[in-house]
Write a protein that holds these residues in place. Structure first.
Motif, PDB file in Angstrom:
ATOM      1  N   ALA A 144       0.827  -1.218   0.000  1.00  0.00           N
ATOM      2  CA  ALA A 144       0.000   0.000   0.000  1.00  0.00           C
ATOM      3  C   ALA A 144       0.855   1.260   0.000  1.00  0.00           C
ATOM      4  CB  ALA A 144      -0.941  -0.012   1.192  1.00  0.00           C
ATOM      5  N   HIS A 145       1.863   1.329  -0.868  1.00  0.00           N
ATOM      6  CA  HIS A 145       2.675   2.541  -0.958  1.00  0.00           C
ATOM      7  C   HIS A 145       1.800   3.735  -1.361  1.00  0.00           C
ATOM      8  CE1 HIS A 145       6.756   1.350  -0.181  1.00  0.00           C
ATOM      9  NE2 HIS A 145       6.668   0.322  -1.001  1.00  0.00           N
ATOM     10  N   THR A 146       2.054   4.869  -0.721  1.00  0.00           N
ATOM     11  CA  THR A 146       1.290   6.084  -1.011  1.00  0.00           C
ATOM     12  C   THR A 146       2.136   7.067  -1.823  1.00  0.00           C
ATOM     13  OG1 THR A 146       2.016   7.126   1.055  1.00  0.00           O
ATOM     14  CG2 THR A 146      -0.004   5.809   1.131  1.00  0.00           C
ATOM     15  N   ASN A 147       1.516   8.165  -2.220  1.00  0.00           N
ATOM     16  CA  ASN A 147       2.193   9.181  -3.018  1.00  0.00           C
ATOM     17  C   ASN A 147       1.941  10.561  -2.437  1.00  0.00           C
ATOM     18  OD1 ASN A 147       3.362   7.806  -5.533  1.00  0.00           O
ATOM     19  ND2 ASN A 147       1.295   6.976  -5.449  1.00  0.00           N
ATOM     20  N   ALA A 148       2.935  11.439  -2.562  1.00  0.00           N
ATOM     21  CA  ALA A 148       2.792  12.808  -2.079  1.00  0.00           C
ATOM     22  C   ALA A 148       2.302  13.748  -3.168  1.00  0.00           C
ATOM     23  CB  ALA A 148       4.132  13.316  -1.536  1.00  0.00           C
ATOM     24  N   ASN A 149       2.096  13.234  -4.372  1.00  0.00           N
ATOM     25  CA  ASN A 149       1.755  14.104  -5.498  1.00  0.00           C
ATOM     26  C   ASN A 149       0.466  13.704  -6.202  1.00  0.00           C
ATOM     27  OD1 ASN A 149       4.938  13.826  -5.300  1.00  0.00           O
ATOM     28  ND2 ASN A 149       4.448  15.905  -5.966  1.00  0.00           N
ATOM     29  N   GLY A 150      -0.426  13.030  -5.493  1.00  0.00           N
ATOM     30  CA  GLY A 150      -1.749  12.753  -6.035  1.00  0.00           C
ATOM     31  C   GLY A 150      -1.894  11.460  -6.791  1.00  0.00           C
ATOM     32  N   GLY A 151      -0.810  10.708  -6.974  1.00  0.00           N
ATOM     33  CA  GLY A 151      -0.908   9.437  -7.673  1.00  0.00           C
ATOM     34  C   GLY A 151      -1.570   8.379  -6.815  1.00  0.00           C
ATOM     35  N   PRO A 152      -2.031   7.283  -7.431  1.00  0.00           N
ATOM     36  CA  PRO A 152      -2.705   6.223  -6.671  1.00  0.00           C
ATOM     37  C   PRO A 152      -1.714   5.398  -5.859  1.00  0.00           C
ATOM     38  CG  PRO A 152      -2.449   5.565  -8.948  1.00  0.00           C
ATOM     39  CD  PRO A 152      -1.965   6.989  -8.876  1.00  0.00           C
ATOM     40  N   ASN A 153      -2.236   4.740  -4.842  1.00  0.00           N
ATOM     41  CA  ASN A 153      -1.416   3.793  -4.105  1.00  0.00           C
ATOM     42  C   ASN A 153      -0.998   2.644  -5.015  1.00  0.00           C
ATOM     43  OD1 ASN A 153      -2.047   5.437  -1.973  1.00  0.00           O
ATOM     44  ND2 ASN A 153      -3.055   3.859  -0.751  1.00  0.00           N
ATOM     45  N   PHE A 154       0.089   1.978  -4.673  1.00  0.00           N
ATOM     46  CA  PHE A 154       0.530   0.837  -5.469  1.00  0.00           C
ATOM     47  C   PHE A 154       1.237  -0.164  -4.574  1.00  0.00           C
ATOM     48  CE2 PHE A 154       4.156   3.607  -5.327  1.00  0.00           C
ATOM     49  CZ  PHE A 154       5.265   2.774  -5.321  1.00  0.00           C
ATOM     50  N   SER A 155       1.329  -1.396  -5.052  1.00  0.00           N
ATOM     51  CA  SER A 155       1.982  -2.476  -4.313  1.00  0.00           C
ATOM     52  C   SER A 155       3.221  -2.942  -5.070  1.00  0.00           C
ATOM     53  CB  SER A 155       1.015  -3.655  -4.137  1.00  0.00           C
ATOM     54  OG  SER A 155       1.692  -4.792  -3.640  1.00  0.00           O
ATOM     55  N   ASN A 156       4.307  -3.146  -4.343  1.00  0.00           N
ATOM     56  CA  ASN A 156       5.495  -3.730  -4.966  1.00  0.00           C
ATOM     57  C   ASN A 156       5.941  -4.982  -4.203  1.00  0.00           C
ATOM     58  OD1 ASN A 156       6.533  -2.460  -2.665  1.00  0.00           O
ATOM     59  ND2 ASN A 156       8.403  -1.778  -3.697  1.00  0.00           N
ATOM     60  N   THR A 157       4.939  -5.757  -3.776  1.00  0.00           N
ATOM     61  CA  THR A 157       5.253  -7.000  -3.068  1.00  0.00           C
ATOM     62  C   THR A 157       4.129  -8.011  -3.225  1.00  0.00           C
ATOM     63  OG1 THR A 157       5.926  -7.921  -0.928  1.00  0.00           O
ATOM     64  CG2 THR A 157       4.197  -6.260  -0.889  1.00  0.00           C
ATOM     65  N   ASN A 158       4.486  -9.294  -3.115  1.00  0.00           N
ATOM     66  CA  ASN A 158       3.519 -10.378  -2.994  1.00  0.00           C
ATOM     67  C   ASN A 158       4.237 -11.567  -2.352  1.00  0.00           C
ATOM     68  OD1 ASN A 158       4.987 -11.652  -5.093  1.00  0.00           O
ATOM     69  ND2 ASN A 158       3.601 -10.826  -6.656  1.00  0.00           N
ATOM     70  N   SER A 159       3.579 -12.702  -2.328  1.00  0.00           N
ATOM     71  CA  SER A 159       4.145 -13.867  -1.643  1.00  0.00           C
ATOM     72  C   SER A 159       4.363 -15.035  -2.599  1.00  0.00           C
ATOM     73  CB  SER A 159       3.235 -14.292  -0.484  1.00  0.00           C
ATOM     74  OG  SER A 159       1.924 -14.580  -0.956  1.00  0.00           O
ATOM     75  N   LEU A 160       4.610 -14.754  -3.859  1.00  0.00           N
ATOM     76  CA  LEU A 160       4.794 -15.809  -4.848  1.00  0.00           C
ATOM     77  C   LEU A 160       6.198 -16.406  -4.764  1.00  0.00           C
ATOM     78  CD1 LEU A 160       3.103 -14.183  -7.974  1.00  0.00           C
ATOM     79  CD2 LEU A 160       2.108 -15.783  -6.324  1.00  0.00           C
ATOM     80  N   ALA A 161       6.297 -17.714  -4.941  1.00  0.00           N
ATOM     81  CA  ALA A 161       7.589 -18.390  -4.955  1.00  0.00           C
ATOM     82  C   ALA A 161       8.319 -18.080  -6.262  1.00  0.00           C
ATOM     83  CB  ALA A 161       7.393 -19.895  -4.787  1.00  0.00           C
ATOM     84  N   PHE A 162       9.620 -18.262  -6.252  1.00  0.00           N
ATOM     85  CA  PHE A 162      10.440 -17.959  -7.411  1.00  0.00           C
ATOM     86  C   PHE A 162      10.261 -19.029  -8.491  1.00  0.00           C
ATOM     87  CE2 PHE A 162      15.000 -17.483  -9.139  1.00  0.00           C
ATOM     88  CZ  PHE A 162      14.608 -16.471 -10.009  1.00  0.00           C
ATOM     89  N   SER A 163       9.726 -18.607  -9.620  1.00  0.00           N
ATOM     90  CA  SER A 163       9.531 -19.506 -10.761  1.00  0.00           C
ATOM     91  C   SER A 163       9.460 -18.655 -12.020  1.00  0.00           C
ATOM     92  CB  SER A 163       8.239 -20.323 -10.612  1.00  0.00           C
ATOM     93  OG  SER A 163       7.095 -19.484 -10.747  1.00  0.00           O
TER      94      SER A 163
END
Length: 297
Positions: A144-163
């Motif tokens: 749930a990364h936020t922004n200081a300039n009006g952009g939407p929240n975004f995610s840069n993580t999950n729990s997927l295994a390496f494949s």
């Protein structure tokens, strides 16, 4: 009356150990240069400042529409000092038939290299908790990364295994990151960062000509597309893995040095002992998380 002592002439009385320390220090293979922007620090507390993205271009209706451009997040980084030393007696130095002091100097140099490597890996090892944060105050890899300039929240993580399939999934998610103003950005991951336990999987994904782990003869989309960084021993989770846009990473992930590693020596007349010490001061930070995507599983 001024007294000249061995501490004032270190190159004369201790040149061999000083050079030994430097040579040993430089000899350690490091991953830091592949990921960090090294910057000299000039004050006790320094700041990373995110630049606000330029707003979208508007229609021209007879006059140029001027728009505000503001700062993004601002994050402070403070100086952290590190030091270690040892003392040897004059008798030990005289009778050092087995190179104990030289071995100790080598080990000290290795300790400083290990320190820097561990602190560099700290942002990945602790990237999913609050021990290492970005400009929005959240963990480096956060849903749930936020922004200081009006952009939407975004995610840069999950729990997927390496494949191979999950690598492509995360690649597409990362390419879709918006700017801090909500604009489209070119953010193509080109680097995979894994612990040594996943090196074989990474090799198969990147070097296989055919589709990985299937009987199909389709070409492997990921073949030769990424640089694989294997951070032996310093990535402590055997399953967590990361992808990054290397250009953005080396621009946004900053290794600040207040003082590079230095080796010092001082002689003591009363105790007939010699002191050796190493010292360094540095800090690691990033205000911007869009350069990377982490999977914790």
């Amino acid at each position: 009356m001024a007294i000249v002592n061995s501490a004032q002439w270190p190159s004369v009385v201790q040149r061999d150990l000083s050079l030994l320390f430097v040579d040993q220090y430089r000899g350690w293979p490091s991953m830091l240069s592949l990921m960090f922007d090294f910057k000299p620090a000039e004050q006790g507390t320094e700041y990373d400042l995110e630049v606000g993205d330029f707003p979208a271009v508007q229609l021209f209706n007879g006059s140029v529409p001027y728009v505000p451009v503001t700062e993004g997040y601002k994050k402070s980084i403070q100086e952290t000092q590190y030091a270690v030393g040892f003392i040897a007696t004059r008798q030990l130095l005289r009778n050092d038939l087995y190179g104990a002091v030289r071995s100790t100097v080598r080990n000290m140099a290795d300790s400083f290299r290990q320190l820097r490597e561990q602190q560099g890996a700290f942002c990945f090892v602790n990237g999913f908790n609050g021990a290492f944060t970005t400009g929005d105050g959240l963990s480096l890899f956060n849903s749930a990364h936020t922004n200081a300039n009006g952009g939407p929240n975004f995610s840069n993580t999950n729990s997927l295994a390496f494949s191979a399939a999950n690598l492509q999934n995360n690649r597409l998610l990362m390419k879709a990151f918006p700017s801090n103003a909500g604009n489209i950005i070119m953010n193509v991951p080109d680097t995979i960062i894994v612990p040594m336990q996943l090196e074989d999987v990474g090799y198969e994904i990147l070097e296989s000509m055919g589709k990985v782990d299937t009987s199909l003869n389709n070409r492997n989309y990921s073949e030769g597309r990424y640089k694989l960084i294997v951070w032996d021993n310093f990535l402590t989770s055997p399953t967590n893995w990361f992808i990054a846009n290397s250009e953005r990473m080396r621009r946004e992930l900053i290794f600040r040095e207040w003082e590079k590693v230095s080796f010092m020596r001082s002689g003591e007349f009363d105790t007939l002992a010699t002191k050796w010490a190493g010292y360094t001061s540095f800090g690691i930070s990033t205000v911007e998380p869009r350069w990377g995507f982490g999977s914790s599983n």
